[in-house]
Design a protein around this motif. Structure first.
Motif, PDB file in Angstrom:
ATOM      1  N   VAL A  78      33.407 -23.251  27.625  1.00 27.63           N
ATOM      2  CA  VAL A  78      34.460 -24.257  27.505  1.00 27.63           C
ATOM      3  C   VAL A  78      35.773 -23.560  27.164  1.00 27.63           C
ATOM      4  CG1 VAL A  78      33.969 -24.703  25.061  1.00 27.63           C
ATOM      5  CG2 VAL A  78      35.065 -26.468  26.447  1.00 27.63           C
ATOM      6  N   PHE A  79      36.856 -24.097  27.711  1.00 29.21           N
ATOM      7  CA  PHE A  79      38.213 -23.610  27.463  1.00 29.21           C
ATOM      8  C   PHE A  79      38.949 -24.709  26.726  1.00 29.21           C
ATOM      9  CE2 PHE A  79      42.687 -23.152  28.984  1.00 29.21           C
ATOM     10  CZ  PHE A  79      42.939 -21.848  28.598  1.00 29.21           C
ATOM     11  N   GLY A  80      39.414 -24.400  25.502  1.00 31.05           N
ATOM     12  CA  GLY A  80      40.072 -25.405  24.677  1.00 31.05           C
ATOM     13  C   GLY A  80      41.460 -24.971  24.252  1.00 31.05           C
ATOM     14  N   GLU A  81      42.282 -25.960  23.893  1.00 29.78           N
ATOM     15  CA  GLU A  81      43.669 -25.711  23.525  1.00 29.78           C
ATOM     16  C   GLU A  81      43.988 -26.394  22.199  1.00 29.78           C
ATOM     17  OE1 GLU A  81      48.176 -26.221  25.439  1.00 29.78           O
ATOM     18  OE2 GLU A  81      46.433 -27.048  26.492  1.00 29.78           O
ATOM     19  N   ALA A  82      44.807 -25.723  21.385  1.00 29.14           N
ATOM     20  CA  ALA A  82      45.251 -26.272  20.109  1.00 29.14           C
ATOM     21  C   ALA A  82      46.776 -26.180  20.033  1.00 29.14           C
ATOM     22  CB  ALA A  82      44.625 -25.502  18.945  1.00 29.14           C
ATOM     23  N   PRO A  83      47.407 -27.001  19.185  1.00 31.60           N
ATOM     24  CA  PRO A  83      48.856 -26.885  19.002  1.00 31.60           C
ATOM     25  C   PRO A  83      49.248 -25.472  18.593  1.00 31.60           C
ATOM     26  CG  PRO A  83      48.027 -28.878  17.955  1.00 31.60           C
ATOM     27  CD  PRO A  83      46.821 -28.092  18.376  1.00 31.60           C
ATOM     28  N   GLY A  84      50.452 -25.072  18.973  1.00 30.60           N
ATOM     29  CA  GLY A  84      50.896 -23.722  18.656  1.00 30.60           C
ATOM     30  C   GLY A  84      50.516 -22.708  19.702  1.00 30.60           C
ATOM     31  N   ASN A  85      50.192 -23.192  20.913  1.00 29.04           N
ATOM     32  CA  ASN A  85      49.844 -22.299  22.025  1.00 29.04           C
ATOM     33  C   ASN A  85      48.620 -21.437  21.716  1.00 29.04           C
ATOM     34  OD1 ASN A  85      52.215 -23.297  23.273  1.00 29.04           O
ATOM     35  ND2 ASN A  85      53.437 -21.684  22.304  1.00 29.04           N
ATOM     36  N   GLU A  86      47.640 -22.043  21.055  1.00 30.03           N
ATOM     37  CA  GLU A  86      46.379 -21.365  20.754  1.00 30.03           C
ATOM     38  C   GLU A  86      45.304 -21.828  21.727  1.00 30.03           C
ATOM     39  OE1 GLU A  86      44.840 -20.885  16.786  1.00 30.03           O
ATOM     40  OE2 GLU A  86      46.758 -21.507  15.945  1.00 30.03           O
ATOM     41  N   PHE A  87      44.475 -20.891  22.140  1.00 30.47           N
ATOM     42  CA  PHE A  87      43.410 -21.210  23.093  1.00 30.47           C
ATOM     43  C   PHE A  87      42.108 -20.571  22.651  1.00 30.47           C
ATOM     44  CE2 PHE A  87      47.334 -21.670  25.381  1.00 30.47           C
ATOM     45  CZ  PHE A  87      47.131 -22.794  26.182  1.00 30.47           C
ATOM     46  N   LEU A  88      41.018 -21.247  22.986  1.00 31.76           N
ATOM     47  CA  LEU A  88      39.673 -20.766  22.675  1.00 31.76           C
ATOM     48  C   LEU A  88      38.856 -20.739  23.958  1.00 31.76           C
ATOM     49  CD1 LEU A  88      37.600 -20.115  20.315  1.00 31.76           C
ATOM     50  CD2 LEU A  88      36.880 -22.495  20.567  1.00 31.76           C
ATOM     51  N   VAL A  89      38.217 -19.609  24.211  1.00 32.75           N
ATOM     52  CA  VAL A  89      37.226 -19.530  25.280  1.00 32.75           C
ATOM     53  C   VAL A  89      35.882 -19.259  24.623  1.00 32.75           C
ATOM     54  CG1 VAL A  89      36.483 -18.381  27.388  1.00 32.75           C
ATOM     55  CG2 VAL A  89      38.924 -18.655  26.918  1.00 32.75           C
ATOM     56  N   LEU A  90      34.977 -20.201  24.802  1.00 28.71           N
ATOM     57  CA  LEU A  90      33.642 -20.123  24.211  1.00 28.71           C
ATOM     58  C   LEU A  90      32.648 -20.040  25.356  1.00 28.71           C
ATOM     59  CD1 LEU A  90      32.664 -20.441  21.207  1.00 28.71           C
ATOM     60  CD2 LEU A  90      32.124 -22.804  21.805  1.00 28.71           C
ATOM     61  N   SER A  91      31.887 -18.960  25.429  1.00 27.86           N
ATOM     62  CA  SER A  91      30.928 -18.812  26.530  1.00 27.86           C
ATOM     63  C   SER A  91      29.544 -18.507  25.978  1.00 27.86           C
ATOM     64  CB  SER A  91      31.372 -17.724  27.507  1.00 27.86           C
ATOM     65  OG  SER A  91      31.579 -16.485  26.855  1.00 27.86           O
ATOM     66  N   MET A  92      28.533 -19.103  26.605  1.00 30.71           N
ATOM     67  CA  MET A  92      27.148 -18.955  26.170  1.00 30.71           C
ATOM     68  C   MET A  92      26.403 -18.054  27.162  1.00 30.71           C
ATOM     69  SD  MET A  92      26.193 -22.811  25.018  1.00 30.71           S
ATOM     70  CE  MET A  92      27.352 -23.795  24.054  1.00 30.71           C
TER      71      MET A  92
END
Length: 201
Positions: A143-157
């Motif tokens: 999953v590719f997620g976004e947070a305020p402040g131009n932060e991103f998370l890539v979570l891969s299983m």
């Protein structure tokens, strides 16, 4: 979907793991979709936990209600808790669901992206990184997620750390150059998490 990522340094491993079992009570919470986590492969005293909710409304309701009772079970077992929330943006591979029973490794990558490069960064994730990861042996979903402040998370299983090793390092360097990651990203951190099946809710 809301993705919650928690990371902390554990000072009482046995107590922390016992307390982790109490989070099974999340199954009765409206909007809860799944949770799991495990230990950092590089730093054995660091624990990561990932939780998934339908939306922020359900999550906020839980935080105002049952959260404190569950969290109290692990009080004093860890320090330096960092909590970040991300809004789902798109799948890595296809058909993401927060199920962990077929995975034993999670790769987490956290980026802070330059404001004028946000859309390019997201486009490169979709057009460059996603196809490469989807074609890698052992990669299940992400999953590719976004947070305020131009932060991103890539979570891969992944099915195993051995399989994930086939994705490194030459191919990653080539993909980074193609995606112009140095132009997009101000800060990039990551970890490889060895999942603990008993933490899965």
């Amino acid at each position: 979907m809301l993705v919650k990522w928690m990371c902390c340094t554990v000072v009482d491993r046995r107590g922390f793991e016992q307390g982790q079992g109490g989070w099974a009570d999340l199954l009765g919470e409206p909007g809860f979709r799944g949770q799991s986590g495990g230990w950092s492969r590089a730093r054995p005293d660091v624990a990561h936990v990932f939780a998934f909710w339908d939306n922020r409304v359900f999550y906020d309701s839980f935080m105002a209600g049952g959260h404190e009772r569950l969290a109290a079970e692990q009080s004093g077992t860890y320090t330096d808790m960092q909590v970040r929330l991300f809004e789902y943006r798109f799948d890595v591979k296809t058909g993401f669901e927060p199920h962990f029973t077929d995975a034993d490794v999670v790769r987490v990558a956290h980026s802070r992206v330059r404001e004028d490069r946000v859309e390019h960064f997201a486009l490169m994730q979709e057009k460059v990184w996603n196809p490469a990861m989807a074609g890698s042996p052992g990669m299940l979903r992400g999953v590719f997620g976004e947070a305020p402040g131009n932060e991103f998370l890539v979570l891969s299983m992944w099915q195993s750390s051995a399989e994930r090793g086939k994705y490194r390092p030459e191919s990653a360097a080539r993909l980074s150059a193609r995606a112009e990651i140095e132009r997009d990203v101000e800060d990039l951190t990551g970890d490889v998490v060895l999942l603990e099946p008993s933490w899965t809710v």
